[in-house]
Design an enzyme around this catalytic site. Structure first.
Site, mmCIF file in Angstrom:
data_model
loop_
_atom_site.group_PDB
_atom_site.id
_atom_site.type_symbol
_atom_site.label_atom_id
_atom_site.label_comp_id
_atom_site.label_asym_id
_atom_site.label_seq_id
_atom_site.Cartn_x
_atom_site.Cartn_y
_atom_site.Cartn_z
ATOM 1 N N THR A 77 0.845 -1.190 0.000
ATOM 2 C CA THR A 77 0.000 0.000 0.000
ATOM 3 C C THR A 77 0.879 1.239 0.000
ATOM 4 O OG1 THR A 77 -1.523 1.433 1.218
ATOM 5 C CG2 THR A 77 -0.392 -0.191 2.536
ATOM 6 N N ASP B 202 -0.048 3.822 1.218
ATOM 7 C CA ASP B 202 -0.349 4.533 2.466
ATOM 8 C C ASP B 202 0.625 4.161 3.593
ATOM 9 O OD1 ASP B 202 -2.548 5.363 1.015
ATOM 10 O OD2 ASP B 202 -3.939 3.973 1.970
ATOM 11 N N MET C 267 -2.329 11.764 -1.140
ATOM 12 C CA MET C 267 -3.204 10.688 -0.639
ATOM 13 C C MET C 267 -2.583 10.061 0.615
ATOM 14 S SD MET C 267 -5.169 8.997 -3.861
ATOM 15 C CE MET C 267 -3.926 8.141 -4.745
ATOM 16 N N HIS D 72 -3.986 10.206 -8.029
ATOM 17 C CA HIS D 72 -3.526 8.888 -8.494
ATOM 18 C C HIS D 72 -2.193 8.928 -9.230
ATOM 19 C CE1 HIS D 72 -7.721 8.242 -7.517
ATOM 20 N NE2 HIS D 72 -7.410 6.973 -7.346
HETATM 21 O O1 F6P Z 1 -5.273 3.079 -0.224
HETATM 22 C C1 F6P Z 1 -4.575 3.641 -1.294
HETATM 23 C C2 F6P Z 1 -5.259 4.887 -1.782
HETATM 24 O O2 F6P Z 1 -4.477 5.421 -2.828
HETATM 25 C C3 F6P Z 1 -5.538 5.938 -0.717
HETATM 26 O O3 F6P Z 1 -4.395 6.705 -0.425
HETATM 27 C C4 F6P Z 1 -6.670 6.689 -1.369
HETATM 28 O O4 F6P Z 1 -7.488 7.343 -0.410
HETATM 29 C C5 F6P Z 1 -7.438 5.620 -2.071
HETATM 30 O O5 F6P Z 1 -6.531 4.568 -2.311
HETATM 31 C C6 F6P Z 1 -8.063 6.027 -3.380
HETATM 32 O O6 F6P Z 1 -8.815 4.966 -3.850
HETATM 33 P P1 F6P Z 1 -9.372 4.824 -5.325
HETATM 34 O O7 F6P Z 1 -8.217 4.421 -6.214
HETATM 35 O O8 F6P Z 1 -10.393 3.743 -5.217
HETATM 36 O O9 F6P Z 1 -9.911 6.154 -5.744
#
Ligand code: F6P
Length: 339
Positions: free
Chosen positions: A124, A126, A168, A269
């Site tokens: 992750t 995160d 993020m 992203h």
């Molecule tokens: O968990 C990884 C992450 O990039 C988080 O940092 C973010 O809040 C989330 O995924 C975004 O999710 P998605 O790709 O579903 O928009």
């Protein structure tokens, strides 16, 4: 052995090195490795195909995941979807689930409730999984964010503005913290620390007087009481943070309270794409290899993890029961750098 492998949740750089690592180790054992497409969705609908050396040997430098991913939670409609997962599991002797808190949480439940032969690989951007010092994806995400910060510095300095960078990281502030410290931000806002707007704005006024511009990094999960309320959630019950506009809000209050022209950039992203850094390639490879070793040792219900510079293992349950968040000592380090 016949081993299935899936990637679930948000993608991140390092997934392909992990798939390649698992394949290479499986090959040494004369195992067959089967790619389960699109995370747990592939275990529900049986979308599986055997991987070959040709599929994996050139993917170490590629972002994303060759297996596809989704945020599917089979326990959301447990009565219908869990039996399908268990039925498809009969195709394999063991399954490698590569994911974060959500994907590995499903793996943990399957192991605990049904005795499924599953092992985990943590990933992750995160960096919020317990029982591992780092997860792959984080290093690349922060490298991208630091690059963005430095670009914002150039334009912010030219226009004598405050530049806000929203990153993020969900409910953990690791990405914002490391980006801010490594990039030299003048303030950082984190989900773990209640924002002190007055203190930040006073500091930014001084920074502006001294060097005529300023940089603030804000984590998407920062909690402003004004923005709390009903929120849209995903299938794991997580608030969809991109809807909250934390960066926009931060820039607005800074401009209102300091009178300094302020702009915001949300890199979203972009942090999850691109070629993995050296660190993420190596970590992904090592935990991918370890997953196959865990299977051959019959250590099901375990997750490969990084402890210091050693690859070890920990129970999936322990890894997924509490989030690893930023502690006070890290916040103190950050504040030391605000001058
Ligand atoms: O968990 C990884 C992450 O990039 C988080 O940092 C973010 O809040 C989330 O995924 C975004 O999710 P998605 O790709 O579903 O928009």
């Amino acid at each position: 052995m016949r081993i299935g492998i899936l990637t679930g949740g948000g993608d991140c750089p390092g997934l392909n090195p992990a798939i390649r690592g698992a394949f290479m180790k499986a090959m040494d054992h004369n195992d067959e490795l089967f790619g389960v497409m699109d995370g747990w969705k592939g275990m529900i609908n049986g979308n599986v195909r055997q991987l070959t050396l040709n599929d994996v040997e050139e993917i170490v430098g590629k972002g994303g995941t060759i297996l596809g991913t989704s945020r599917t939670n089979p326990f959301k409609k447990a009565e219908t979807d869990v039996p399908k997962v268990l039925e498809n599991m009969k195709k394999f002797d063991a399954l490698i689930a590569i994911g974060g808190e959500d994907t590995l949480g499903v793996a943990s439940k399957l192991y605990k409730q049904y005795g499924t032969n599953v092992v985990g690989v943590p990933k992750t951007m995160d960096n919020d999984l317990s029982c591992t010092d780092y997860t792959f994806g984080f290093d690349t995400a922060v490298t991208v964010a630091v690059d963005a910060l430095e670009r914002l510095r150039d334009t912010g300095r030219s226009h004598r503005r405050i530049m806000v960078l929203e990153v993020m990281g969900r409910h953990a502030g690791w990405v914002a913290l490391f980006t801010g410290i490594a990039g030299g931000a003048d303030w950082i806002l984190l989900p773990e620390i209640e924002p002190d707007i007055e203190k930040m704005c006073e500091h930014l006024k001084l920074v502006k007087q001294r060097k005529n511009y300023g940089i603030v990094v804000v984590s998407e999960g920062t909690k402003f009481s004004e923005l709390e309320g009903e929120q849209e959630v995903d299938s794991f019950g997580h608030i969809i943070l991109k809807e909250k506009g934390i960066g926009e809000y931060t820039a607005k209050i800074i401009e209102e309270k300091t009178g300094i022209e302020t702009r915001v950039a949300v890199i979203g992203h972009i942090q999850r794409g691109g070629s993995p850094t050296l660190f993420d390639r190596m970590l992904g490879t090592r935990v991918g290899v370890k997953a196959v070793e865990l299977i051959h040792e019959a250590k099901f219900g375990q997750m490969a993890c990084l402890s210091g510079n050693e690859i070890t293992s920990a129970p999936l349950e322990a890894a997924t029961s509490t989030l690893k968040t930023v502690g006070q000592e890290w916040w103190e380090l950050a504040q030391t750098m605000f001058k």
